[in-house]
Design a protein around this motif. Structure first.
Motif, mmCIF file in Angstrom:
data_model
loop_
_atom_site.group_PDB
_atom_site.id
_atom_site.type_symbol
_atom_site.label_atom_id
_atom_site.label_comp_id
_atom_site.label_asym_id
_atom_site.label_seq_id
_atom_site.Cartn_x
_atom_site.Cartn_y
_atom_site.Cartn_z
ATOM 1 N N GLU A 46 0.830 -1.208 0.000
ATOM 2 C CA GLU A 46 0.000 0.000 0.000
ATOM 3 C C GLU A 46 0.862 1.254 0.000
ATOM 4 O O GLU A 46 0.548 2.243 -0.679
ATOM 5 N N MET A 47 1.972 1.231 0.734
ATOM 6 C CA MET A 47 2.843 2.396 0.822
ATOM 7 C C MET A 47 3.516 2.699 -0.517
ATOM 8 O O MET A 47 3.669 3.864 -0.910
ATOM 9 N N HIS A 48 3.915 1.657 -1.245
ATOM 10 C CA HIS A 48 4.656 1.849 -2.494
ATOM 11 C C HIS A 48 3.748 2.055 -3.703
ATOM 12 O O HIS A 48 4.234 2.453 -4.766
ATOM 13 N N GLN A 49 2.458 1.773 -3.583
ATOM 14 C CA GLN A 49 1.560 1.869 -4.733
ATOM 15 C C GLN A 49 1.562 3.254 -5.365
ATOM 16 O O GLN A 49 1.479 3.389 -6.583
ATOM 17 N N ALA A 50 1.667 4.275 -4.551
ATOM 18 C CA ALA A 50 1.638 5.642 -5.066
ATOM 19 C C ALA A 50 2.816 5.934 -5.984
ATOM 20 O O ALA A 50 2.753 6.852 -6.813
ATOM 21 N N TYR A 51 3.884 5.140 -5.864
ATOM 22 C CA TYR A 51 5.086 5.372 -6.651
ATOM 23 C C TYR A 51 5.241 4.376 -7.802
ATOM 24 O O TYR A 51 6.183 4.472 -8.585
ATOM 25 N N GLY A 186 -0.631 -0.557 -18.270
ATOM 26 C CA GLY A 186 -1.209 0.458 -17.400
ATOM 27 C C GLY A 186 -1.834 -0.094 -16.135
ATOM 28 O O GLY A 186 -2.718 0.540 -15.548
ATOM 29 N N LEU A 187 -1.386 -1.267 -15.709
ATOM 30 C CA LEU A 187 -1.935 -1.876 -14.500
ATOM 31 C C LEU A 187 -1.177 -1.379 -13.276
ATOM 32 O O LEU A 187 -0.049 -0.914 -13.360
ATOM 33 N N GLY A 188 -1.783 -1.531 -12.127
ATOM 34 C CA GLY A 188 -1.184 -1.003 -10.904
ATOM 35 C C GLY A 188 -0.088 -1.884 -10.345
ATOM 36 O O GLY A 188 0.223 -2.958 -10.860
ATOM 37 N N TYR A 189 0.536 -1.398 -9.256
ATOM 38 C CA TYR A 189 1.567 -2.128 -8.529
ATOM 39 C C TYR A 189 0.902 -2.882 -7.375
ATOM 40 O O TYR A 189 0.008 -2.332 -6.713
ATOM 41 N N PRO A 190 1.285 -4.146 -7.113
ATOM 42 C CA PRO A 190 2.276 -4.940 -7.848
ATOM 43 C C PRO A 190 1.707 -5.483 -9.156
ATOM 44 O O PRO A 190 0.573 -5.968 -9.195
ATOM 45 N N GLY A 191 2.496 -5.414 -10.206
ATOM 46 C CA GLY A 191 1.999 -5.688 -11.538
ATOM 47 C C GLY A 191 1.653 -7.131 -11.827
ATOM 48 O O GLY A 191 0.648 -7.414 -12.493
ATOM 49 N N GLY A 192 2.492 -8.065 -11.335
ATOM 50 C CA GLY A 192 2.261 -9.476 -11.641
ATOM 51 C C GLY A 192 0.887 -9.977 -11.237
ATOM 52 O O GLY A 192 0.138 -10.512 -12.068
ATOM 53 N N PRO A 193 0.508 -9.826 -9.972
ATOM 54 C CA PRO A 193 -0.831 -10.256 -9.557
ATOM 55 C C PRO A 193 -1.947 -9.533 -10.300
ATOM 56 O O PRO A 193 -2.981 -10.126 -10.610
ATOM 57 N N ALA A 194 -1.740 -8.237 -10.604
ATOM 58 C CA ALA A 194 -2.761 -7.475 -11.331
ATOM 59 C C ALA A 194 -2.946 -8.043 -12.735
ATOM 60 O O ALA A 194 -4.078 -8.184 -13.221
ATOM 61 N N LEU A 195 -1.844 -8.378 -13.395
ATOM 62 C CA LEU A 195 -1.938 -8.957 -14.738
ATOM 63 C C LEU A 195 -2.617 -10.317 -14.691
ATOM 64 O O LEU A 195 -3.445 -10.647 -15.556
ATOM 65 N N ALA A 196 -2.287 -11.120 -13.692
ATOM 66 C CA ALA A 196 -2.885 -12.453 -13.575
ATOM 67 C C ALA A 196 -4.393 -12.364 -13.353
ATOM 68 O O ALA A 196 -5.155 -13.166 -13.916
ATOM 69 N N ARG A 197 -4.827 -11.408 -12.550
ATOM 70 C CA ARG A 197 -6.266 -11.233 -12.313
ATOM 71 C C ARG A 197 -6.982 -10.815 -13.601
ATOM 72 O O ARG A 197 -8.050 -11.335 -13.923
ATOM 73 N N LEU A 198 -6.375 -9.894 -14.347
ATOM 74 C CA LEU A 198 -6.980 -9.437 -15.595
ATOM 75 C C LEU A 198 -6.999 -10.567 -16.626
ATOM 76 O O LEU A 198 -7.950 -10.697 -17.401
ATOM 77 N N ALA A 199 -5.952 -11.400 -16.624
ATOM 78 C CA ALA A 199 -5.853 -12.494 -17.589
ATOM 79 C C ALA A 199 -7.007 -13.480 -17.469
ATOM 80 O O ALA A 199 -7.392 -14.119 -18.458
#
Length: 354
Positions: A46-51, A186-199
């Motif tokens: 959560e802390m690093h998402q903004a960056y 254009g997916l959020g951080y962390p990218g890997g789990p976000a891509l897997a969910r979209l997939a």
């Protein structure tokens, strides 16, 4: 070092290599498999998402805030006192230098205060041995697929510290391919789990993407070309990218998973081993687990994973690796409290037998 028949130790493990602070207690008694008594974990996502990624200085500062409260939490939950700890294990590397220094400094300070030995451990060995924490632990020997962050490796594991490198990434690792492709989409951080969910919403056959080194004749990996292919396809789609984003995510995941699965099965055939261990954050990917489970079932091979909540970085894997190294007779615990860390520490430097 006492023989494993008499060895009975309580190991406190501290993990602080990147963006998770983990603390755990493991009990080793004799030659039996060590037992996890309890662990606590704080994620900085959560802390690093903004960056859009990990900020090393912020990561280090947050580890300083979290490590002692987490230690107190684990001790309270397990009903143990700090004076009962026999060994303090910590991640020495690889990882972010500042983050590693926090864990190493706290571990060595505790060791000095308690007059107990300390043990600096390799982060990837922690992942490699983490399936021994599961309800279905493996037995030696086995082939290991280690897919953690910037590392993708296949190893033959004959015992603790007895590792033979079979193949590794020559550029981007699987985790980096997931994260960089996610960023391109254009997916959020962390990218890997976000891509897997979209997939899960897309068509894995929608785009023909490369499977780098799939037919190379060796067990090495390369995912940089796949990232480039994803970028090229995204640029071609232009204004249509948003509508086709799930399909491109699914096609990207399918390419990564196919390479990991087929190289793993080739490693099993070449070594003649009938057991596969999958460890590291990417090992939590549902598509990868599904394809490996199916392929291994067809080949009559047992496959083992860490529990899902122990796939990411955690103190339990560090405490477990420390306990197993002690049991194996590899003497690294010491009462010299001057310490250093190894931000870059190739796993092959830890190999004791090939």
């Amino acid at each position: 070092m006492a023989s494993t028949e008499r060895l009975a130790v309580l190991v406190l493990g501290i993990e602080s290599s990147c963006d998770e602070t983990g603390v755990a207690l493991v009990h080793a008694d004799g030659a039996a498999l060590p037992v996890l008594l309890g662990h606590a974990l704080h994620s900085q996502i959560e802390m690093h998402q903004a960056y859009g990624g990990v900020v090393p200085e912020l990561a280090s500062r947050d580890h300083i805030r979290r490590v002692l409260p987490l230690t107190e939490q684990v001790l309270a939950e397990t009903g143990r006192g700090l004076s009962e700890v026999d060994i303090v294990a910590y991640t020495r590397g690889p990882g972010l230098a500042g983050a590693l220094l926090v864990g190493a400094g706290v571990a060595c300070a505790l060791g000095a205060a308690l007059d107990r030995p300390v043990l600096g451990l390799h982060h990837l060995e922690g992942h490699l041995l983490s399936p021994f924490l599961s309800a279905d632990p493996p037995e030696f020997p086995f082939v290991a697929l280690l897919v953690s962050g910037g590392h993708t490796q296949l190893m033959q594991v004959d015992g603790v510290g007895r590792y033979t490198m079979l193949g590794e990434t020559i550029d981007d690792a699987a985790g980096e391919a997931f994260d960089k492709s996610a960023k391109l989409l254009g997916l959020g951080y962390p990218g890997g789990p976000a891509l897997a969910r979209l997939a899960e919403q897309g068509d894995a056959a929608a785009f023909k993407l490369p499977r780098p080194l799939l037919h190379s004749g060796n067990l090495d990996f390369s995912f940089a070309g796949l990232k480039t292919a994803v970028m090229t396809q995204a640029n071609k789609l232009g204004d249509q990218l948003e509508a086709r984003k799930a399909d491109l995510a699914a096609s990207t995941e399918a390419a990564i998973v196919e390479v990991l699965m087929k190289k793993s099965m080739t490693a099993l055939r070449q070594t003649g081993l009938r057991r596969l261990v999958v460890a590291g954050g990417v090992g939590a990917n549902r598509a990868l687990r599904g394809q490996l489970n199916a392929a291994c079932a067809k080949a009559g091979v047992r496959v083992h994973y860490p529990e899902l909540h122990l796939c990411t970085d955690n103190g339990a894997m560090i405490a477990m690796a420390g306990a197993m190294r002690l049991q194996s007779g590899i003497e690294q615990a010491n009462c010299a409290y001057a310490f250093d860390v190894k931000p870059r520490w190739p796993l092959d430097q830890l190999v004791l037998a090939t």
